[in-house]
Design a protein around this motif. Structure first.
Motif, PDB file in Angstrom:
ATOM      1  N   ASN A 139      53.762   0.492  89.050  1.00 10.90           N
ATOM      2  CA  ASN A 139      54.002   0.077  90.418  1.00 10.90           C
ATOM      3  C   ASN A 139      55.502   0.082  90.671  1.00 10.90           C
ATOM      4  O   ASN A 139      56.269  -0.463  89.878  1.00 10.90           O
ATOM      5  N   ILE A 140      55.950   0.746  91.741  1.00 10.40           N
ATOM      6  CA  ILE A 140      57.382   0.797  92.024  1.00 10.40           C
ATOM      7  C   ILE A 140      57.753   0.028  93.282  1.00 10.40           C
ATOM      8  O   ILE A 140      58.919  -0.051  93.652  1.00 10.40           O
ATOM      9  N   GLY A 141      56.761  -0.549  93.962  1.00 14.64           N
ATOM     10  CA  GLY A 141      57.114  -1.301  95.145  1.00 14.64           C
ATOM     11  C   GLY A 141      55.924  -1.713  95.983  1.00 14.64           C
ATOM     12  O   GLY A 141      54.772  -1.688  95.532  1.00 14.64           O
ATOM     13  N   TYR A 142      56.247  -2.094  97.205  1.00 10.64           N
ATOM     14  CA  TYR A 142      55.244  -2.622  98.115  1.00 10.64           C
ATOM     15  C   TYR A 142      55.606  -2.194  99.531  1.00 10.64           C
ATOM     16  O   TYR A 142      56.771  -2.280  99.929  1.00 10.64           O
ATOM     17  N   ILE A 143      54.618  -1.732 100.282  1.00 11.82           N
ATOM     18  CA  ILE A 143      54.866  -1.286 101.651  1.00 11.82           C
ATOM     19  C   ILE A 143      54.065  -2.139 102.616  1.00 11.82           C
ATOM     20  O   ILE A 143      52.881  -2.426 102.379  1.00 11.82           O
ATOM     21  N   GLU A 144      54.712  -2.555 103.684  1.00  4.27           N
ATOM     22  CA  GLU A 144      54.067  -3.430 104.669  1.00  4.27           C
ATOM     23  C   GLU A 144      54.386  -2.980 106.090  1.00  4.27           C
ATOM     24  O   GLU A 144      55.527  -2.643 106.401  1.00  4.27           O
ATOM     25  N   ILE A 145      53.357  -2.988 106.914  1.00  2.01           N
ATOM     26  CA  ILE A 145      53.513  -2.865 108.366  1.00  2.01           C
ATOM     27  C   ILE A 145      52.692  -4.014 108.946  1.00  2.01           C
ATOM     28  O   ILE A 145      51.460  -4.005 108.823  1.00  2.01           O
ATOM     29  N   PRO A 146      53.331  -5.031 109.517  1.00  2.26           N
ATOM     30  CA  PRO A 146      52.589  -6.191 110.003  1.00  2.26           C
ATOM     31  C   PRO A 146      51.432  -5.802 110.911  1.00  2.26           C
ATOM     32  O   PRO A 146      51.588  -5.029 111.853  1.00  2.26           O
ATOM     33  N   GLY A 147      50.250  -6.315 110.566  1.00  2.00           N
ATOM     34  CA  GLY A 147      49.066  -6.039 111.359  1.00  2.00           C
ATOM     35  C   GLY A 147      48.418  -4.699 111.081  1.00  2.00           C
ATOM     36  O   GLY A 147      47.389  -4.366 111.685  1.00  2.00           O
ATOM     37  N   VAL A 148      48.992  -3.924 110.154  1.00  2.00           N
ATOM     38  CA  VAL A 148      48.477  -2.582 109.872  1.00  2.00           C
ATOM     39  C   VAL A 148      48.119  -2.416 108.397  1.00  2.00           C
ATOM     40  O   VAL A 148      46.984  -2.096 108.058  1.00  2.00           O
ATOM     41  N   LEU A 149      49.069  -2.631 107.527  1.00  2.00           N
ATOM     42  CA  LEU A 149      48.803  -2.438 106.101  1.00  2.00           C
ATOM     43  C   LEU A 149      49.744  -3.278 105.259  1.00  2.00           C
ATOM     44  O   LEU A 149      50.834  -3.669 105.693  1.00  2.00           O
ATOM     45  N   SER A 150      49.300  -3.527 104.035  1.00  2.00           N
ATOM     46  CA  SER A 150      50.079  -4.250 103.039  1.00  2.00           C
ATOM     47  C   SER A 150      49.575  -3.782 101.686  1.00  2.00           C
ATOM     48  O   SER A 150      48.520  -4.222 101.221  1.00  2.00           O
ATOM     49  N   GLU A 151      50.303  -2.849 101.061  1.00  2.00           N
ATOM     50  CA  GLU A 151      49.791  -2.157  99.881  1.00  2.00           C
ATOM     51  C   GLU A 151      50.851  -1.984  98.801  1.00  2.00           C
ATOM     52  O   GLU A 151      52.013  -1.721  99.100  1.00  2.00           O
ATOM     53  N   PRO A 152      50.448  -2.101  97.528  1.00  2.00           N
ATOM     54  CA  PRO A 152      51.359  -1.729  96.449  1.00  2.00           C
ATOM     55  C   PRO A 152      51.557  -0.221  96.448  1.00  2.00           C
ATOM     56  O   PRO A 152      50.681   0.527  96.894  1.00  2.00           O
ATOM     57  N   VAL A 153      52.691   0.220  95.976  1.00  2.00           N
ATOM     58  CA  VAL A 153      52.988   1.655  95.879  1.00  2.00           C
ATOM     59  C   VAL A 153      53.252   1.984  94.409  1.00  2.00           C
ATOM     60  O   VAL A 153      54.077   1.332  93.759  1.00  2.00           O
TER      61      VAL A 153
END
Length: 222
Positions: free
Chosen positions: A36-50
């Motif tokens: 895992n190299i990080g985490y991506i978030e878009i409020p109200g859309v997605l919240s996922e490990p990368v």
């Protein structure tokens, strides 16, 4: 084609990983076997490990490395974090249940795009905000098609002219009005998912030094 999610990463496990790399840095996390190299978030859309490995493994494996048709959101092998690439590319399945990149299809709606235009990407090396400025349904197969775009072929730009030519092509294909300024020094983030027989691509510009996220987002939100 959209897929149906089988399994998602346990949020507690992802939070534990993020605490580990914040506390101990990337070397210790990598030594422990984390991909895992990080985490991506878009409020109200997605919240996922990368995750990061290659462009095949995480199409069919979950966050834990177990076989799964749902796969995991992953960084393209052509844009590793340590290389200092200008245009990071992240892939994710278009899941019918809305997980992974399943909600990106809503960005074809102008109001949705303007309401959800900020991405926060936390990695082993930095945390940054990006503003989505273009939404494009494209093909990567037929080079003669009007909507052909080799977005995976531009992790870096060798010159200002190359950057400008790429952005001009993006501008000709985007579904929505062009509302933001760009220059050849900007860093980009590209999100890619499947859409029928092609791809849906979102391009975002990193919030610049001295520029607040709110200021950058105002270009899109109006």
């Amino acid at each position: 084609m959209a897929a149906t999610s089988e399994y998602s990463a346990n949020p507690a496990d992802v939070r534990a990983f993020l605490r580990a790399f914040c506390a101990h840095g990337p070397r210790r996390c990598k030594a422990a076997g984390h991909r895992n190299i990080g985490y991506i978030e878009i409020p109200g859309v997605l919240s996922e490990p990368v995750v990061y490995r290659d462009n095949r493994f995480y199409l069919t494996h979950d966050f834990y490395g177990r076989e799964s048709a749902s796969g995991t959101v992953f960084l393209d092998e052509g844009s590793p974090m340590k290389s200092g690439v200008q245009n990071l590319l992240v892939h994710g399945h278009n899941m019918r249940d809305g997980t992974a990149f399943g909600r990106l299809v809503h960005y074809t709606d102008r109001r949705y795009w303007r309401s959800h235009c900020v991405i926060r990407f936390s990695t082993l090396y930095s945390t940054a905000s990006y503003v989505i400025f273009a939404v494009l349904p494209v093909t990567t197969e037929d080079v003669t098609a009007k909507n052909y775009l080799n977005y995976a072929g531009h992790p870096t730009f060798e010159s200002e002219a190359e950057f400008d030519a790429y952005i001009a092509k993006v501008r000709s294909l985007t579904l929505h009005p062009w509302l933001i300024d760009l220059n050849a020094q900007d860093r980009l983030l590209t999100l890619s998912t499947c859409l029928e027989d092609g791809r849906l691509v979102l391009l975002a510009r990193r919030v610049r030094s001295g520029e607040s996220t709110q200021q950058a987002a105002r270009w899109i939100r109006g």
